[in-house]
Design a protein around this motif. Structure first.
Motif, short mmCIF file in Angstrom:
data_model
loop_
_atom_site.label_atom_id
_atom_site.label_comp_id
_atom_site.label_asym_id
_atom_site.label_seq_id
_atom_site.Cartn_x
_atom_site.Cartn_y
_atom_site.Cartn_z
N THR A 101 0.83 -1.21 0.00
CA THR A 101 0.00 0.00 0.00
C THR A 101 0.86 1.26 0.00
O THR A 101 2.06 1.22 0.27
CB THR A 101 -0.92 0.02 1.24
OG1 THR A 101 -0.11 0.06 2.43
CG2 THR A 101 -1.81 -1.19 1.28
N SER A 104 1.01 3.32 5.44
CA SER A 104 -0.05 2.73 6.26
C SER A 104 -1.34 3.53 6.14
O SER A 104 -2.44 2.98 6.34
CB SER A 104 0.39 2.66 7.73
OG SER A 104 0.59 3.97 8.26
N ALA A 107 -3.41 1.96 3.70
CA ALA A 107 -3.86 0.67 4.22
C ALA A 107 -5.09 0.84 5.11
O ALA A 107 -6.04 0.04 5.05
CB ALA A 107 -2.73 0.00 4.99
N ASP A 208 -2.76 -2.19 14.12
CA ASP A 208 -1.73 -1.27 13.62
C ASP A 208 -0.39 -1.68 14.22
O ASP A 208 -0.17 -1.53 15.42
CB ASP A 208 -2.09 0.16 14.03
CG ASP A 208 -1.05 1.18 13.59
OD1 ASP A 208 0.00 0.79 13.04
OD2 ASP A 208 -1.29 2.38 13.80
N VAL A 233 -1.87 -4.10 9.71
CA VAL A 233 -1.31 -2.97 8.95
C VAL A 233 0.10 -2.71 9.43
O VAL A 233 0.36 -2.68 10.64
CB VAL A 233 -2.18 -1.70 9.13
CG1 VAL A 233 -1.51 -0.49 8.48
CG2 VAL A 233 -3.57 -1.92 8.55
N SER A 235 4.17 -0.79 7.99
CA SER A 235 4.73 0.27 7.15
C SER A 235 6.24 0.21 7.15
O SER A 235 6.86 -0.28 8.11
CB SER A 235 4.26 1.63 7.67
OG SER A 235 4.92 2.69 7.01
N MET A 250 -0.42 -4.55 4.13
CA MET A 250 -1.47 -5.16 4.92
C MET A 250 -1.34 -6.68 4.82
O MET A 250 -0.88 -7.19 3.79
CB MET A 250 -2.86 -4.79 4.39
CG MET A 250 -3.11 -3.33 4.16
SD MET A 250 -4.57 -3.03 3.12
CE MET A 250 -5.89 -3.56 4.17
#
Length: 389
Positions: A101, A104, A107, A208, A233, A235, A250
């Motif tokens: 993605t 984040s 996402a 997260d 999720v 990053s 993700m």
């Protein structure tokens, strides 16, 4: 005609979300720097280090092998495989469940759109990351703020979640560990208990995990190992020091994969190719990234030792990420004003707690310690002189 044009160009109601205050603080700090002031930046949750050398080298090599067009909407296969492999310490993840993605942020938008209808109620903890509730609001969902406290290490529990659900049904919950802005973490047992409670009640869970890798008190637990039904999720922005590359990922339950893919095709087409190439190579920079993490640990010690002597002696547990959430109620009951004065008079930029907690955030300040050791020491000195001056 002019009046009609003006009426057509009025912002929509859904666009009326609050500003992400940290960005406003950064802009104010930059204005002072333009006047010749030296500012210690502790407002933005951004590593001072850049992308690892392995990522830079991969992009340089790729630049001579263009063109770099669109990729598959879910991301390039080698990167998806590499991300899946990174979960081996917890659980086996099928690369087909990995979606690349645009950071984040994208996402969260994809997850919210895939899971929720307009009007659905989604629980978020406070204090917590502001864009959770702002994105939900912009999409027509209702963010439900659940207060946390020291007894639960500032994390949601199944009991807190179910109490809200019984009062009025929830469709989802967003949980973060290590958390922003508190830096606190959930144990594996606590995270597992929350996920079981949510799923038993029919509440979808979005975990997260963008600060994974930045854990100090104990090892972080991935929700991917606790339930195949949770959306995870993550990053490359935080541990991998690649904020400006705007790339995240993700891990999606199989039942939602096609929905997420369709949304990605229409909203973004694909993630920038060069960012994907850099992200794949970033996994080869672990030694460099661990050195950066050790730098954060040293900064953490500098602040834990220095801030109490400076006058800020009350803060939440500093388990992970690179934040301290400091109680400033001894000095002010208006964290926005406190942060403004600290910036203007002491030259230290920090984010007021009201950005993260509209209920009790007026008594708190978030300090990011992702900068240099010298900046951390300078911040302690300046804050101490200002508070005692």
């Amino acid at each position: 005609m002019l009046e009609r044009a003006r009426a057509l160009l009025q912002p929509s109601a859904r666009s009326g979300v609050p500003a992400f205050m940290v960005m406003d603080v950064m802009a104010a700090a930059e204005r002072l720097e333009a006047q010749g002031r030296t500012i210690v930046h502790m407002e933005v949750g951004q590593p001072a280090a850049g992308a690892p050398a392995s990522a830079i080298a991969a992009v340089r090599a790729a630049l001579g092998n263009g063109p770099h067009g669109y990729t598959a909407a879910l991301g390039i296969a080698p990167l998806r495989r590499r991300i899946a492999q990174s979960y081996a310490q917890w659980v086996e993840v099928d690369p087909e469940r990995v979606v690349v993605t645009t950071g984040s942020s994208a996402a969260f938008m994809l997850a919210f759109l895939a899971l929720f209808e307009a009007g659905d109620r989604v629980a978020v903890a406070v204090p917590g990351y502001p864009p959770y509730r702002h994105i939900l609001s912009a999409l027509g969902c209702e963010p439900v703020l659940i207060e946390t406290n020291a007894a639960t290490r500032w994390a949601l529990t199944g009991d807190l979640l179910l109490a809200q659900h019984r009062a009025r049904p929830l469709k989802g919950v967003v949980v973060g560990s290590p958390a922003n802005p508190t830096g606190t973490m959930m144990t594996a047992a606590a995270l597992g208990e929350l996920i079981r409670s949510a799923e038993d009640a029919g509440i979808a869970v979005i975990s997260d995990e963008i600060y994974h890798g930045l854990d100090y008190a104990f090892r972080a637990q991935s929700a991917a190992a606790l339930s195949a039904n949770t959306i995870v999720v993550n990053s490359f922005s935080k541990y991998f020091c690649m904020t400006g590359w705007r790339i995240g990922w993700m891990v999606v339950p199989p039942s939602l994969l096609r929905a997420v893919e369709r949304l990605q095709q229409n909203l973004a087409i694909s993630v920038p190719t060069l960012s994907q190439i850099a992200a794949q190579a970033a996994f080869d920079g672990r030694d460099e990234l661990e050195n950066t993490k050790h730098g954060y640990e040293e900064n953490r010690h500098i602040l834990l030792d220095g801030l109490p002597r400076a006058g800020l002696d009350s803060f939440l547990p500093v388990d992970g990420a690179f934040y301290l959430y400091v109680d400033t109620s001894r000095f002010s009951d208006d964290s926005f004003d406190f942060a403004k004065r600290m910036l203007e008079q002491a030259g230290v930029a920090a984010t007021p707690g009201v950005d993260f907690d509209p209920i009790h955030g007026r008594n708190f300040l978030r300090l990011c310690y992702a900068g240099s050791h010298e900046d951390m020491r300078e911040a302690v000195t300046r804050i101490g002189a200002w508070l005692k001056g």
